[in-house]
Write a protein that holds these residues in place. Structure first.
Motif: not given
Length: 372
Positions: A124-130, A169-176
């Motif tokens: 939860e809250g993790e940042v995924l950098f693509l 279901e996925l925990p909320p996260f942020t895609v950059v």
């Protein structure tokens, strides 16, 4: 490369390829000195990020508002030419949010299952950098739509008529996401990013600030004149500026007094084929081919690439953006055309009326050279 200060947080890498929230720079390991130095020179906080004031202020507002709400921020899309700091900003986002960051790239995700494996392991809250997100496979893109909007993915179990979709279901996260070619992103994916920032080339003053800071971090003694000379030949790109700084440092240590001063910068940059306008071997090769072999053009991209012995993509993505931006070359419906500045820079006299009447256009043209 200087040693890390005792009070600086260590960078730890976990087996699942996520990175500790205290670590903002990914240590690639091994003996790749160039990549380790690049990592060490990255700023770790938004306030320390030089240049790009508009993007920095906008992104800072988005992150601060999210922290005050206690929720992950909107997904972030960063676009712009290579070397301007998109990866650095992604790591800064994780730092400001005090969250881990997981790093992957579009070319590495060629199947929906690859993306599902990454998404299902996010905290939860993790940042995924693509990075290079525009090169992601289409099935993975379609899975990412749902994940970014509804924080779930549908896992298909079985084949044929008996296949079943199981929602996960996925925990909320942020895609950059980072891309050098925002125009290649499909509209449904682009619209799911709540914040889009475009990074422009840096001014000479911003590059001087960056080089002065990095010279200190590298333990290099440098004069303002030497730093200014490097900044003026760095094509507005911090990555190039840092690379030239290291090469001038090497030259000063071997052939000079160990000081990055103006004479050392001039000699080193001449040795590495970087002229006073920042043009390198490929740039001058393109201009030489345009002016000497094709009389100033117009000439198609493929023909021009063959003339300089490079791939068409290399000419188009590496040399052409800077040459067009600086006014050395024009893109026209009939092909590439040398601008008057190109002839002047090469010390040549343009033919009467040659290459001066074509109007630049922002779109790609057909291949091959055409004569009136």
């Amino acid at each position: 490369m200087t040693d890390r200060a005792d009070d600086e947080p260590a960078y730890s890498e976990h087996d699942d390829t996520s990175y500790d929230a205290t670590a903002r720079v990914v240590d690639p390991g091994g003996d790749d000195e160039e990549r380790r130095i690049e990592s060490a020179l990255r700023p770790r906080r938004l306030i320390d990020f030089p240049g790009q004031p508009r993007v920095r202020d906008q992104l800072g507002l988005v992150l601060e508002a999210a922290k005050r709400r206690g929720t992950p921020p909107d997904h972030v899309l960063l676009s712009g030419p290579p070397g301007l700091g998109k990866t650095t900003l992604a790591m800064i986002v994780a730092t400001e949010l005090e969250q881990p960051i997981r790093i992957t790239s579009g070319p590495a995700i060629q199947h929906a299952g690859d993306l599902a494996a990454v998404l299902s392991s996010l905290a939860e809250g993790e940042v995924l950098f693509l990075d290079e997100i525009h090169r992601m496979a289409r099935p993975a893109e379609e899975m990412l739509y749902l994940a970014m909007e509804d924080f779930r993915v549908d896992v298909i179990v079985g084949k044929g008529p008996g296949a079943t979709a199981i929602p996960l279901e996925l925990p909320p996260f942020t895609v950059v996401g980072a891309t050098t070619r925002a125009g290649l992103l499909p509209a449904p994916l682009r619209d799911r990013f709540g914040f889009t920032g475009h990074l422009d080339y840096y001014t000479a003053d911003d590059l001087t600030t960056i080089l002065t800071r990095n010279a200190t971090l590298l333990g290099v003694e440098a004069t303002p004149q030497g730093i200014s000379e490097i900044a003026g030949r760095s094509r507005g790109t911090p990555r190039i500026a840092n690379r030239l700084l290291r090469r001038v440092r090497d030259f000063a240590q071997v052939h000079g007094k160990g000081v990055v001063d103006h004479p050392a910068a001039m000699s080193a940059l001449s040795l590495f084929d970087v002229d006073d306008r920042g043009l390198d071997r490929l740039d001058r090769g393109v201009l030489e081919a345009l002016c000497r072999r094709f009389g100033g053009g117009p000439v198609g991209l493929s023909t021009l690439a063959v003339a300089v012995g490079e791939e068409a993509d290399t000419v188009e993505t590496v040399a052409e953006p800077y040459l067009v931006r600086e006014g050395y070359m024009l893109r026209t419906p009939r092909g590439r055309v040398a601008a008057p500045l190109a002839w002047t820079h090469l010390g040549l006299t343009p033919p009467a009326g040659g290459g001066t009447s074509a109007q630049p256009l922002p779109f790609e043209e057909g291949e091959g050279r055409f004569t009136p």
